[in-house]
Design a protein around this motif. Structure first.
Motif, PDB file in Angstrom:
ATOM      1  N   GLY A 196       0.800  -1.219   0.000  1.00  0.00           N
ATOM      2  CA  GLY A 196       0.000   0.000   0.000  1.00  0.00           C
ATOM      3  C   GLY A 196       0.832   1.267   0.000  1.00  0.00           C
ATOM      4  N   VAL A 197       0.163   2.395   0.296  1.00  0.00           N
ATOM      5  CA  VAL A 197       0.794   3.712   0.180  1.00  0.00           C
ATOM      6  C   VAL A 197       1.142   4.319   1.531  1.00  0.00           C
ATOM      7  CG1 VAL A 197      -0.444   4.152  -1.959  1.00  0.00           C
ATOM      8  CG2 VAL A 197      -1.424   4.948   0.210  1.00  0.00           C
ATOM      9  N   ARG A 198       0.880   3.616   2.622  1.00  0.00           N
ATOM     10  CA  ARG A 198       1.142   4.171   3.953  1.00  0.00           C
ATOM     11  C   ARG A 198       2.621   3.982   4.301  1.00  0.00           C
ATOM     12  NH1 ARG A 198      -3.792   4.446   7.241  1.00  0.00           N
ATOM     13  NH2 ARG A 198      -5.584   4.044   5.907  1.00  0.00           N
ATOM     14  N   ASN A 199       3.447   4.765   3.623  1.00  0.00           N
ATOM     15  CA  ASN A 199       4.895   4.620   3.716  1.00  0.00           C
ATOM     16  C   ASN A 199       5.500   5.988   4.012  1.00  0.00           C
ATOM     17  OD1 ASN A 199       4.189   2.093   2.474  1.00  0.00           O
ATOM     18  ND2 ASN A 199       4.336   3.104   0.488  1.00  0.00           N
ATOM     19  N   TRP A 200       6.164   6.134   5.170  1.00  0.00           N
ATOM     20  CA  TRP A 200       6.608   7.445   5.618  1.00  0.00           C
ATOM     21  C   TRP A 200       8.064   7.413   6.053  1.00  0.00           C
ATOM     22  CZ3 TRP A 200       2.583   9.875   3.939  1.00  0.00           C
ATOM     23  CH2 TRP A 200       1.306   9.314   4.064  1.00  0.00           C
ATOM     24  N   ASP A 201       8.688   8.565   6.019  1.00  0.00           N
ATOM     25  CA  ASP A 201      10.079   8.707   6.438  1.00  0.00           C
ATOM     26  C   ASP A 201      10.111   9.029   7.933  1.00  0.00           C
ATOM     27  OD1 ASP A 201      12.778   9.158   6.700  1.00  0.00           O
ATOM     28  OD2 ASP A 201      12.933  10.517   4.978  1.00  0.00           O
ATOM     29  N   TYR A 202      10.728   8.134   8.719  1.00  0.00           N
ATOM     30  CA  TYR A 202      10.745   8.294  10.175  1.00  0.00           C
ATOM     31  C   TYR A 202      12.124   8.676  10.716  1.00  0.00           C
ATOM     32  CZ  TYR A 202       6.061   6.521  11.230  1.00  0.00           C
ATOM     33  OH  TYR A 202       4.708   6.380  11.364  1.00  0.00           O
ATOM     34  N   ARG A 203      13.016   9.155   9.860  1.00  0.00           N
ATOM     35  CA  ARG A 203      14.382   9.440  10.289  1.00  0.00           C
ATOM     36  C   ARG A 203      14.528  10.860  10.845  1.00  0.00           C
ATOM     37  NH1 ARG A 203      17.538   8.720   5.117  1.00  0.00           N
ATOM     38  NH2 ARG A 203      15.626   9.699   4.315  1.00  0.00           N
ATOM     39  N   TYR A 204      13.526  11.273  11.560  1.00  0.00           N
ATOM     40  CA  TYR A 204      13.508  12.609  12.140  1.00  0.00           C
ATOM     41  C   TYR A 204      13.109  12.516  13.605  1.00  0.00           C
ATOM     42  CZ  TYR A 204      13.555  13.552   7.171  1.00  0.00           C
ATOM     43  OH  TYR A 204      13.895  13.538   5.840  1.00  0.00           O
ATOM     44  N   THR A 205      13.162  13.658  14.275  1.00  0.00           N
ATOM     45  CA  THR A 205      12.846  13.690  15.695  1.00  0.00           C
ATOM     46  C   THR A 205      11.441  14.243  15.891  1.00  0.00           C
ATOM     47  OG1 THR A 205      15.165  13.963  16.299  1.00  0.00           O
ATOM     48  CG2 THR A 205      13.537  14.597  17.941  1.00  0.00           C
ATOM     49  N   TRP A 206      10.520  13.346  16.171  1.00  0.00           N
ATOM     50  CA  TRP A 206       9.168  13.739  16.555  1.00  0.00           C
ATOM     51  C   TRP A 206       9.209  14.190  18.021  1.00  0.00           C
ATOM     52  CZ3 TRP A 206       9.504  11.136  12.201  1.00  0.00           C
ATOM     53  CH2 TRP A 206       8.448  11.161  11.273  1.00  0.00           C
ATOM     54  N   LEU A 207       8.676  15.345  18.321  1.00  0.00           N
ATOM     55  CA  LEU A 207       8.670  15.793  19.705  1.00  0.00           C
ATOM     56  C   LEU A 207       7.927  14.807  20.595  1.00  0.00           C
ATOM     57  CD1 LEU A 207       8.194  19.663  19.573  1.00  0.00           C
ATOM     58  CD2 LEU A 207      10.279  18.299  19.545  1.00  0.00           C
ATOM     59  N   ARG A 208       6.869  14.241  20.082  1.00  0.00           N
ATOM     60  CA  ARG A 208       6.074  13.295  20.875  1.00  0.00           C
ATOM     61  C   ARG A 208       6.899  12.054  21.213  1.00  0.00           C
ATOM     62  NH1 ARG A 208       2.855  12.450  17.182  1.00  0.00           N
ATOM     63  NH2 ARG A 208       1.349  14.059  17.753  1.00  0.00           N
ATOM     64  N   ASP A 209       7.489  11.446  20.209  1.00  0.00           N
ATOM     65  CA  ASP A 209       8.275  10.235  20.424  1.00  0.00           C
ATOM     66  C   ASP A 209       9.463  10.514  21.335  1.00  0.00           C
ATOM     67  OD1 ASP A 209       6.634   9.921  18.158  1.00  0.00           O
ATOM     68  OD2 ASP A 209       7.871   8.289  17.416  1.00  0.00           O
TER      69      ASP A 209
END
Length: 600
Positions: free
Chosen positions: A257-270
Motif C-alpha cells: 500500500g501507500v502508507r509509507n513514511w520517512d521516520y528518520r527525524y525527531t518527533w517531539l512526541r516520540d
C-alpha cells in the motif's frame, strides 16, 4: 528481494544505523547520518540499489543461506551470526563502533570448525541506489566516489571487481579472523585512517557494557527492557541528543500500500516519551541532552512548535518521492522527507510539557530557559487549544477536534500550574487554573458519548481511538472513573484484532478515509502496550500481564519491534525498529513490576 522486516538486525554508532538480514546482507545504510542518502537501499528495491552480503559462498542460482543462529553479544549492539554448512561452521561479527572520526561498519569473519568457503559481495550505490560511484584503488585501498561522498573499503582479503560489484572469495578455518570495513569521508578530504577492527571491537563492547551498567531497572523483564533501552540509545543522534523515530523510511504499514513514511527525524512526541523512559531507568545524561536539543530546536519561535524536526533541529523536511525505487515488497511510493512536519498537532504541547515536568521532578538540573519555554507554550495554548487539528496520528484528512489533543492540552496547563505552585516559575496561576477547568469541562461534555459510556475520537463522532487509553495515564481522570473503564472496554470490543492487539482507529468499511488514506494497517504496538497499562491500572493485572507477554512474543529473535503487527499476515510492518514501540514496552514493564503482576 529483501527479507521480512523481522528478519533484520540493527547495528549503529549513535549517528546512523544499518540493517543486517539473516543471510548476512546489509540492505540499508545511510551515511554519515540517519537522514543522509542511503548507500545500500536494497531494502526498498533490489540488489541493483545497493547491498553488502557477507556469508558462506553459494551458487548464483540459489538463495543465499541464512544464519542458523544469531544474537547480540551480551548487552551490546554487536551482532554475531553463525552458519552451519556441510563444510563447517563460520561466524560473522557485525558492528559500528561509537564514532571517533570517520563512520565505520566493521564485519569480522571467524572460522569455528571445518574449512568454509566465503564470499563478500559489495555493491555501493549512492543517492538511494540511483548513482553508481567511481570505484578505484588508492594507495592499495578501494574507494568509491560520487559527488560529495567517498566510501573506503579495507580488507586483507584479495578483492576483484565484476558487474559493478566488489567481490572477495576466501576460505576460513578454525582460528582464522578476516576483517572487512567500510568508512565514509567527504570526498574532498584526505582518506580516513586505516581501521583497526579488533581494537574497535573491544572498545565497542566496553562502551555498551559500561552504558548498560547505569540501568536502574532490575525486575523480571530486565532482558526486554535492556534491549529496548539499547535500541533507544542507538536511535539517539549523539552530537545533538535528537532521537529519531526509526532509522528507516517507507517500510509499509500496509504491505503493498501507500502508507509509507520517512521516520528518520525527531518527533517531539516520540522523543518526549523516550526521555520519560530514560529518566525512569537511570539515564539522566541522555535526558539532559534531549532537553538541550529541544531548547535549541524551538529557539526563536516556540509558539510555532513543529511536531518534528531534523536530528540537529532543522525545520524544513520537505517530502519527495523516489520513483526509481519500487518500494519494500512493491509498497510505493518511497518517500523521503515528511510533509506532516508543519501540521497542527496540539497534543505535542502536552507531551513536551510533561517531559519537561518529569525532568524537573526527577531532579534534572533546573533550566531557566526550559521554564520560560513552558510558559510560552501555555500562552500559545490559551488562544489555540479550542481549534481543530490533525491529531496524534497525523491524519491527512480534514482537521477535527480530537479528544486526545484536548486532553494533552489540559496536561500542558496542569503541569505548568504545578511548576508555578512549586515556586520555580511565575505565571497567572488563577487564570490558568480556570483554563485547566475549562478544557476539562469541554472534553467531558463534547468528547464523551453518554449512551455508550465512552470517550470518542473527536467531538461529535462515534468512532473510537486508542489514544483515549492515555486519559488515566495522564491523570485527566482517575482509573476507577466509570467513563475511563467504559472507554477501555469499548476499545477492547471495537478496536481489538482477533488475537487481542489494538488498532489505532477504524479504517475499514464505513470508516474508510477517516485519515485521508486508502488501505488498512496493522495493530499499532504502542496502543497495545497502552491497553496493558490501563488494564493494570483498573485492577485487571493478570489480563494486563498476559497481553504484555503476548506483545513480547511479537519481538523478533533479537528483541526488536517495528511500528505495527499485521494480524492477517502474522508479521511486523512499518518502520523498524520503532522507538514508539520500545518506549511503551519499557513503561509497561515498569508498571507491571511495580504491581507484582508478572509470572514466576
Amino acid at each position: 528481494m529483501a527479507g521480512r522486516i523481522e528478519d533484520f538486525a540493527l547495528i549503529g554508532d549513535m549517528q546512523t544505523a544499518a540493517l543486517v538480514c539473516r543471510d548476512g546482507t546489509v540492505d540499508w545504510l545511510c551515511l554519515p547520518r540517519f537522514d543522509s542518502h542511503a548507500i545500500f537501499a536494497g531494502l526498498l528495491g533490489t540488489e541493483d540499489h545497493g547491498f553488502w552480503r557477507l556469508g558462506p559462498a553459494h551458487a548464483a542460482d540459489v538463495e543465499p543461506p541464512t544464519a542458523a543462529r544469531r544474537t547480540y553479544r551480551g548487552d551490546s549492539l554487536i551482532l554475531e551470526s553463525e552458519w552451519d554448512t556441510p563444510r563447517g561452521t563460520v561466524r560473522v561479527t557485525d558492528f559500528m563502533p561509537p564514532r571517533d572520526g570517520a563512520p565505520q561498519l566493521i564485519r569480522i569473519v571467524e572460522g569455528v570448525s571445518g574449512r568454509v568457503p566465503m564470499r563478500s559481495a559489495l555493491r555501493m550505490r549512492f543517492s538511494y541506489g540511483r548513482v553508481v560511484p567511481w570505484v578505484h584503488k588508492h594507495d592499495g585501498r578501494t574507494v568509491a566516489v560520487a559527488g560529495p561522498d567517498s566510501v573506503w573499503f579495507d580488507t586483507a582479503a584479495e578483492t576483484y571487481g565484476k558487474s559493478l560489484t566488489t567481490y572477495a572469495d576466501f576460505t576460513v578455518a578454525p582460528g582464522d579472523r578476516i576483517a572487512f570495513t567500510i568508512s565514509w569521508e567527504p570526498s574532498h578530504k584526505e582518506p580516513p585512517a586505516l581501521p583497526e577492527p579488533e581494537q574497535s571491537l573491544v572498545a565497542t563492547e566496553d562502551f555498551w557494557r559500561e552504558w548498560v551498567e547505569h540501568c536502574t531497572y532490575h525486575g523480571p523483564y530486565r532482558e526486554a527492557v535492556i534491549r529496548s533501552l539499547i535500541t533507544l540509545k542507538a536511535l539517539t543522534y549523539a552530537p545533538t541528543g535528537g532521537i529519531v523515530a526509526a532509522p528507516t523510511t517507507s517500510l509499509p504499514e500496509d504491505v503493498g500500500g501507500v502508507r509509507n513514511w520517512d521516520y528518520r527525524y525527531t518527533w517531539l512526541r516520540d522523543a518526549a516519551i523516550t526521555l520519560s523512559s530514560l529518566l525512569r531507568t537511570g539515564y539522566r545524561d541522555e535526558a539532559r541532552a534531549w532537553r538541550e536539543w529541544l531548547l535549541r530546536a524551538v529557539a526563536g519561535d516556540p509558539e510555532n512548535l513543529q511536531i518534528m524536526y531534523g536530528i540537529a533541529g532543522e525545520r524544513e523536511l520537505g517530502e519527495a518521492e523516489l520513483d526509481w525505487l519500487p518500494g519494500y515488497e512493491n509498497s510505493a511510493p518511497v518517500r523521503v522527507g515528511n510533509g506532516a512536519a508543519h501540521q497542527l498537532q496540539l497534543d505535542v504541547y502536552g507531551e513536551v510539557t510533561e517531559a519537561l515536568h518529569l525532568a524537573h521532578m526527577t531532579g534534572l538540573a533546573r533550566s531557566d530557559y526550559a521554564s520560560l519555554l513552558q510558559l510560552k507554550l501555555i500562552r500559545y495554548l490559551e488562544d489555540h487549544w479550542d481549534q481543530p487539528d490533525e491529531g496524534i496520528w497525523e491524519v491527512r484528512g480534514p482537521r477535527r477536534h480530537f479528544v486526545h489533543s484536548k486532553v494533552m492540552a489540559w496536561v500542558a496547563v496542569d503541569r505548568t500550574i504545578k511548576l508555578i505552585e512549586s515556586g520555580d516559575a511565575d505565571g497567572p496561576l488563577e487564570r490558568w487554573r480556570e483554563l485547566r477547568d475549562d478544557i476539562h469541562r469541554d472534553v467531558c461534555e463534547k468528547g464523551y458519548d453518554k449512551e455508550r459510556n465512552t470517550f470518542t475520537q473527536s467531538y461529535g463522532s462515534k468512532e473510537l481511538d486508542a489514544s483515549l487509553l492515555l486519559i488515566p495515564q495522564m491523570g485527566f481522570l482517575p482509573p476507577d472513573d466509570k467513563r475511563v473503564i467504559g472507554t477501555i472496554e469499548a476499545i477492547q470490543r471495537e478496536l481489538s484484532t482477533p488475537d487481542g492487539f489494538i488498532l489505532r482507529y477504524p479504517t475499514e468499511g464505513e470508516h474508510e478515509g477517516v485519515d485521508g488514506l486508502p488501505g488498512d494497517e496493522g495493530a499499532f504496538l504502542a496502543c497495545s502496550f497502552w491497553m496493558a497499562d490501563d488494564l493494570a491500572m483498573i485492577g485487571r493485572v493478570d489480563e494486563a500481564r498476559k497481553l504484555f507477554e503476548k506483545l513480547l512474543a511479537l519481538r523478533n529473535d533479537l528483541g526488536l519491534l517495528a511500528e505495527e503487527w499485521d494480524p492477517r499476515l502474522k508479521r511486523q510492518v512499518g518502520n523498524f525498529p520503532q522507538a514508539f514501540s520500545h518506549v511503551p514496552l519499557i513503561d509497561t514493564a515498569l508498571r507491571l513490576t511495580a504491581s507484582g503482576a508478572y509470572g514466576g
